[in-house]
Structure formats: C-alpha cells, structure tokens
Write a protein that holds these residues in place. Structure first.
Motif, PDB file in Angstrom:
ATOM      1  N   THR A  76       0.903  -0.670  -0.001  1.00 47.89           N
ATOM      2  CA  THR A  76      -0.044  -0.388   0.108  1.00 47.89           C
ATOM      3  C   THR A  76       0.900   1.507   0.128  1.00 47.89           C
ATOM      4  O   THR A  76       2.003   1.368   0.661  1.00 47.89           O
ATOM      5  N   GLN A  98      -8.283   4.000  -4.218  1.00 52.68           N
ATOM      6  CA  GLN A  98      -8.606   2.461  -3.737  1.00 52.68           C
ATOM      7  C   GLN A  98      -8.452   1.708  -2.887  1.00 52.68           C
ATOM      8  O   GLN A  98      -7.079   1.007  -3.222  1.00 52.68           O
ATOM      9  N   ASN A  99      -8.050   2.165  -1.962  1.00 52.09           N
ATOM     10  CA  ASN A  99      -7.488   1.516  -0.493  1.00 52.09           C
ATOM     11  C   ASN A  99      -5.855   1.525  -0.426  1.00 52.09           C
ATOM     12  O   ASN A  99      -5.789   1.331   0.295  1.00 52.09           O
ATOM     13  N   HIS A 136      -4.260   1.372  -2.970  1.00 54.17           N
ATOM     14  CA  HIS A 136      -3.715   0.612  -3.654  1.00 54.17           C
ATOM     15  C   HIS A 136      -3.030   1.060  -5.422  1.00 54.17           C
ATOM     16  O   HIS A 136      -2.646   0.731  -6.000  1.00 54.17           O
TER      17      HIS A 136
END
Length: 188
Positions: A102, A116-117, A119
C-alpha cells in the motif's frame, strides 16, 4: 497513432480515477497544495491549452529497493519527454501497486493522492516539461507484514497527457522484492 482524450477509459494506459477519495478523506484533491498545478486535462493558461504539442511521454522502469515484510521502501515513478516539443498540457502519472503493498504518504509532488484503498496513487504535473527532461513522483510503500518472501508482481506506472503522441511507451511494470532483512545494496 491514437491520442488519448482526458478521462478516456477504454484501452487507456493510464486508468481513470473512478474511485477518488471519499468526501472527508485525508487525501487532497488533484492540484491541492500546489497552487501552480492544474487539474488533469486542464491548465491555468488557456493559451497554452489551445495549442497541443508534439511530445512523447514515456515511463522508465525503476524497481524499488527490497524491503522486509511489514517494512517500507520508495517507488520512483520516472517519466520523461522524448519531444520533439515541450509538453503543452499537464500530464497525469498513476501508480498501481501489487497485492500486499500500500501507499503511505507523504508523497512527492504534494498533489499526489491515494485511492482504491491505498493501492493506487495519482499525481499531476504541470505543462511545460521540456524535451529530454524528466519528472519523478516519489511514492513511499508499506509492505504487508504477511507479504511472502520473493517477488511481488502486478505493479505498474502509467502516464497520460493530452498531447502525448505515442502511447506505446506510457506504461512500465515494476516488482517489489520481499527479503528477510534489508541492508545496503551491493554495488555491481
């Protein structure tokens, strides 16, 4: 030779930002923190945007330094301009991370933000990159404590610019080496 339109999704080498940070999230909007930066596909000077250049943006593959599970490293998202012209439009760099990795700010430039979290990371650069010059986004990465030793694949760096005339060289993969411990890299 195809020219990508701003926000084009089908076949685009630089994915659209279809999952921007939710309202109230800590990630800044594109251009935030950089008063000279314009939103992707726009510029503060209409005269610059009115005349597209004949520029050729490209991505150079640079794998980040190895890291241990739970550790960190930095990705250098390196983009150059083969010309023959200076870029006349802003361009966007999107980093897609492999599973188990990440993004972890702060980023450079400051207008980069994760989505996207964590990512993906999107960065914008202003118009005006001269021929044979480069721009680099620095993206700190955090590996999952459960990341398996070996090579994490599936990450890539992509660039999109409205006046880029050659999209064949706009995307490069990268891998993250997961090692037991990290230390100085040998000079070879």
């Amino acid at each position: 030779m195809a020219v990508l339109a701003a926000g084009q999704a089908a076949g685009a080498v630089c994915p659209p930002d279809d999952t921007a940070p939710a309202p109230g999230a800590s990630a800044p909007a594109p251009g935030a923190g950089d008063p000279g930066a314009a939103a992707p596909g726009t510029t503060a000077d209409p005269a610059v945007a009115a005349v597209p250049s004949n520029s050729d943006l490209y991505v150079v593959r640079i794998d980040p330094d190895p890291a241990a599970p739970g550790g960190s490293t930095v990705l250098h998202a390196f983009v150059g301009n083969l010309g023959p012209d200076r870029t006349a439009s802003p361009f966007t760099v999107v980093v897609t991370l492999p599973a188990g990795v990440t993004a972890e700010g702060p980023f450079f430039p400051e207008n980069c933000y994760e989505f996207q979290n964590g990512h993906r990371v999107r960065c914008t650069f202003p118009a005006g990159l001269p021929k044979f010059r480069s721009a680099t986004a620095l993206i700190p990465l955090r590996l999952s404590p459960e990341a398996p030793l070996g090579e994490l694949t599936g990450g890539y760096v992509a660039v999109r610019g409205d006046d880029d005339r050659n999209e064949a060289n706009n995307r490069q993969p990268f891998t993250v080496q997961v090692v037991e411990t990290t230390g100085p890299r040998p000079i070879v």
